[in-house]
Each structure stands twice: as C-alpha cells, then as structure tokens.
Design an enzyme around this catalytic site. Sequence first.
Site, PDB file in Angstrom:
ATOM      1  N   LYS A 184      -4.050  -7.408   1.640  1.00  0.00           N
ATOM      2  CA  LYS A 184      -5.201  -7.793   3.010  1.00  0.00           C
ATOM      3  C   LYS A 184      -4.596  -8.733   4.205  1.00  0.00           C
ATOM      4  O   LYS A 184      -5.593  -9.033   4.761  1.00  0.00           O
ATOM      5  CB  LYS A 184      -6.802  -7.086   2.509  1.00  0.00           C
ATOM      6  CG  LYS A 184      -7.140  -6.272   1.579  1.00  0.00           C
ATOM      7  CD  LYS A 184      -6.466  -4.945   1.813  1.00  0.00           C
ATOM      8  CE  LYS A 184      -6.905  -4.091   2.905  1.00  0.00           C
ATOM      9  NZ  LYS A 184      -6.602  -3.008   3.248  1.00  0.00           N
ATOM     10  N   GLY A 235      -7.334  -1.139   8.575  1.00  0.00           N
ATOM     11  CA  GLY A 235      -8.275  -1.376  10.057  1.00  0.00           C
ATOM     12  C   GLY A 235      -9.182  -0.811   9.333  1.00  0.00           C
ATOM     13  O   GLY A 235     -10.088   0.132  10.700  1.00  0.00           O
ATOM     14  N   ILE A 262     -13.888  -0.669   8.912  1.00  0.00           N
ATOM     15  CA  ILE A 262     -14.334  -1.586   9.641  1.00  0.00           C
ATOM     16  C   ILE A 262     -14.793  -2.224   8.610  1.00  0.00           C
ATOM     17  O   ILE A 262     -15.834  -1.556   7.335  1.00  0.00           O
ATOM     18  CB  ILE A 262     -15.750  -0.322  10.222  1.00  0.00           C
ATOM     19  CG1 ILE A 262     -14.930   0.591  11.555  1.00  0.00           C
ATOM     20  CG2 ILE A 262     -16.787  -1.402  10.081  1.00  0.00           C
ATOM     21  CD1 ILE A 262     -15.695   1.047  12.450  1.00  0.00           C
TER      22      ILE A 262
HETATM   23  P1  A3P Z   1      -8.495  -4.346   7.360  1.00  0.00           P
HETATM   24  O1  A3P Z   1      -8.527  -3.259   6.733  1.00  0.00           O
HETATM   25  O2  A3P Z   1      -9.552  -5.570   7.198  1.00  0.00           O
HETATM   26  O3  A3P Z   1      -8.249  -4.645   9.140  1.00  0.00           O
HETATM   27  P2  A3P Z   1      -2.268  -4.378   4.165  1.00  0.00           P
HETATM   28  O4  A3P Z   1      -1.352  -4.065   4.641  1.00  0.00           O
HETATM   29  O5  A3P Z   1      -1.820  -5.806   3.477  1.00  0.00           O
HETATM   30  O6  A3P Z   1      -3.202  -3.871   2.772  1.00  0.00           O
HETATM   31  O7  A3P Z   1      -3.365  -5.419   5.294  1.00  0.00           O
HETATM   32  C1  A3P Z   1      -4.410  -4.599   5.785  1.00  0.00           C
HETATM   33  C2  A3P Z   1      -4.816  -4.990   7.165  1.00  0.00           C
HETATM   34  O8  A3P Z   1      -3.659  -5.394   7.956  1.00  0.00           O
HETATM   35  C3  A3P Z   1      -5.380  -4.211   7.666  1.00  0.00           C
HETATM   36  O9  A3P Z   1      -7.104  -4.843   7.567  1.00  0.00           O
HETATM   37  C4  A3P Z   1      -5.840  -4.723   9.800  1.00  0.00           C
HETATM   38  O10 A3P Z   1      -6.960  -5.656  10.233  1.00  0.00           O
HETATM   39  C5  A3P Z   1      -4.366  -5.622   9.390  1.00  0.00           C
HETATM   40  N1  A3P Z   1      -3.420  -4.810  10.617  1.00  0.00           N
HETATM   41  C6  A3P Z   1      -2.507  -5.767  10.626  1.00  0.00           C
HETATM   42  N2  A3P Z   1      -1.676  -4.968  11.753  1.00  0.00           N
HETATM   43  C7  A3P Z   1      -2.029  -3.461  11.677  1.00  0.00           C
HETATM   44  C8  A3P Z   1      -1.601  -2.883  13.114  1.00  0.00           C
HETATM   45  N3  A3P Z   1      -1.143  -2.471  13.712  1.00  0.00           N
HETATM   46  N4  A3P Z   1      -2.242  -1.530  12.248  1.00  0.00           N
HETATM   47  C9  A3P Z   1      -3.181  -1.267  11.633  1.00  0.00           C
HETATM   48  N5  A3P Z   1      -3.820  -2.751  10.819  1.00  0.00           N
HETATM   49  C10 A3P Z   1      -3.377  -4.087  10.898  1.00  0.00           C
END
Ligand code: A3P
Length: 345
Positions: free
Chosen positions: A99, A309, A311
């Site tokens: 995350k 991303g 909520i």
């Molecule tokens: P949230 O869902 O809490 O917002 P991972 O890929 O390690 O699971 O991380 C997910 C997180 O990547 C998401 O957390 C989001 O905030 C973040 N993120 C960073 N850049 C992003 C992007 N360009 N598009 C979508 N999510 C992004």
Amino acid sequence: MLFKQQALLRQKLFVLGSLAIGSLLYLVARVGSLDRLQPICPIDGRFRPHGQDEIPLRTLQFKRGLLHEFRKGNATKEQIQLHNLVQQLPKAIIIGVRKGGTRALLEMLNLHPAVVKASQEIHFFDNDENYAKGIEWYRKKMPFSYPHQITIEKSPAYFITEEVPERIYKMNSSIKLLIIVREPTTRAISDYTQVLEGKERKNKTYYKFEKLAIDPNTCEVNTKYKAVRTSIYTKHLERWLKYFPIEQFHIVDGDRLITEPLPELQLVEKFLNLPPRISQYNLYFNATRGFYCLRFNIVFNKCLAGSKGRIHPEVDSSVITKLRKFFHPFNQKFYQITGRTFNWP
Ligand code: A3P
C-alpha cells in the site's frame, strides 16, 4: 422531396466521413504495431555509455511493441531469436511496502525504455512452495526483454517476510532494492481499507479500524495487528541490513509519488543508473481519477485500476494521534538509517 434528398446525402456523407476517420485511426495503430517489430532506433548511436552500469536504450515504441506482441502470443520463436529476447532475472526489485504505491511505482518505471516489468507479483522469495521450485522457475516467470534492458518485479510481501533477504542475497548479492513508503498511519489505514473491501465483497462484516489498531485491554497501540506492524519500517529494514548495505536500497516517497511523481521517478532513474528518459509528457493528471496516469505515446495511455486509490473510512482522530505518536520514534530511526527525512507527523 429536395429536402429529403439533402438529408439522405448528408447521412451518406456522415457515414463516409466516419469510415474514413475509422480507417485512418486503424492505419495509425497498425503502422505503430508494425514499427514495433523493426529495430527502429539502435541504441549505441543515441547514447554514449558513461560507465559499465549504464544501460543502452532503444526507443520506447520499439520496446513496447515487441514485448506487447509477445505478450499477445504473436511473436514467434524466430522473432524471439532474431531480436535476442531473453527472460532475465530482475536487476532491481520493489520489495515493498504494501500500500505504499508499489504498483504505481512499477508501472511508472516501466515507462522507461530500458525497464521491463514483471506484470504479476511473483511471490517467489516469500512463498516456500514457489521458492522450492527453484531459480529457473522464477526466471521463466519473467517477461521477455532485450539483453540491455533491466527487468523489475514487485512483491510487497518481501519486505516483511523473514526469510526473504537471505534468499534474495543468495540469488544476487548486488541487486538493487526499492522500498516505497507512505506516512505510516495512512499506510496502515490503506492496508485496512483493502482488507475491508475484500470482506465486503464476500458480504462479510469486519471490525472497525479503531478496534483492530488499539488493544482494548491496554488502550495502547496493538502491535499484533499486521497493518500496524508493517508500518514499523525500521524494524523490517534492520533485518534487510544484515544482508545488504544501505547503498543498495533506494527509498521512494510514496506520498510524493501521488502528488508529484516525476521528481521521485527521476531519483529512481539515477539510483538504477538509467539515463533520464521519463518526462512530464509520460505523466498526466486525471481529474476524474484524482491521480496521475501514464502516457506511453500518442495512442497509448492508461490509469491504474480502480482498486488503487480507494476512499479510506473515517478514523477517530484520537486513534490517529495515538498511532502517529507510536510510530514517531521508529520513523526517526528510519530517517537516520536511510538518510531520507519525511517529516511525518
Ligand atoms: P490508496 O488506495 O490507499 O489510496 P500499492 O500499489 O502498493 O497497493 O499502493 C496503492 C496506493 O498507491 C494507493 O493507496 C494510492 O494512493 C497509491 N498511488 C500512488 N500513485 C498512484 C496513481 N498514480 N494511481 C493510483 N494510485 C496511486
């Protein structure tokens, strides 16, 4: 009558116009895909190598094209041989943090013409069953690439799994390791949100974050809760440092990757000894998504899946304060070890 004929003519013109535009778009796409099979831009003429570590480049189009063809199953054995395509062990791994923005980081690095990503999380080093299948099994899971390119994979579970540092060390003691972190409390809530969504999908109920993060008996932070433990970055990093020197790690600021991805990616390019090739052109803010999305070329762009991303649920502010206070000393240590300060609250 005349009016009817005019309307008919207009209708015909409209159909013909649509057909012409459609064919034009098809041709553009087709020419693009044909281009992909031609080595349109040999590297050595474009970049003078500065050092042994430097990776020569081909054009983005060239890279995307052939690999894309192969992924679709369209590349023949002959093409693989002709273009010297190989499945290479990763030269860099995004080892975590879950995350933290691991998918965004991998996808964005894949914009670089010298980088090829393993699309799936392979879970080779953290899963005993997979690990027992041996290194050749792992290599065969890698995408095809040109010998001058570097393969990157990401499996965020690596960061927190005890056995992994030693196993990766045995494969390649000089591998480059990327860790993307976010403010620990936000990361823990994001982690919880993912699990919560999984439960809801199965029509199951789940505890509130506050109940999991705070021990009801002591009213202290519950360090047995995995989402909390994962956010104690320094504890995990210390295990890795028994095998790898700190110079082999690069810490990415996951919060900044969300709001201002380019400078973060440029730091990674430097760390990987790649010439700077990812530019603002490759990243555009999509207001509907609320995130930066990726532009590979005039035809091809994409945003991350909707599961990135989410909520977050609202969390009691006293719990957030408690967690931030709890993480504070660990964060200080993390800044000290890594040499990167985040000013997390
Ligand atoms: P949230 O869902 O809490 O917002 P991972 O890929 O390690 O699971 O991380 C997910 C997180 O990547 C998401 O957390 C989001 O905030 C973040 N993120 C960073 N850049 C992003 C992007 N360009 N598009 C979508 N999510 C992004």
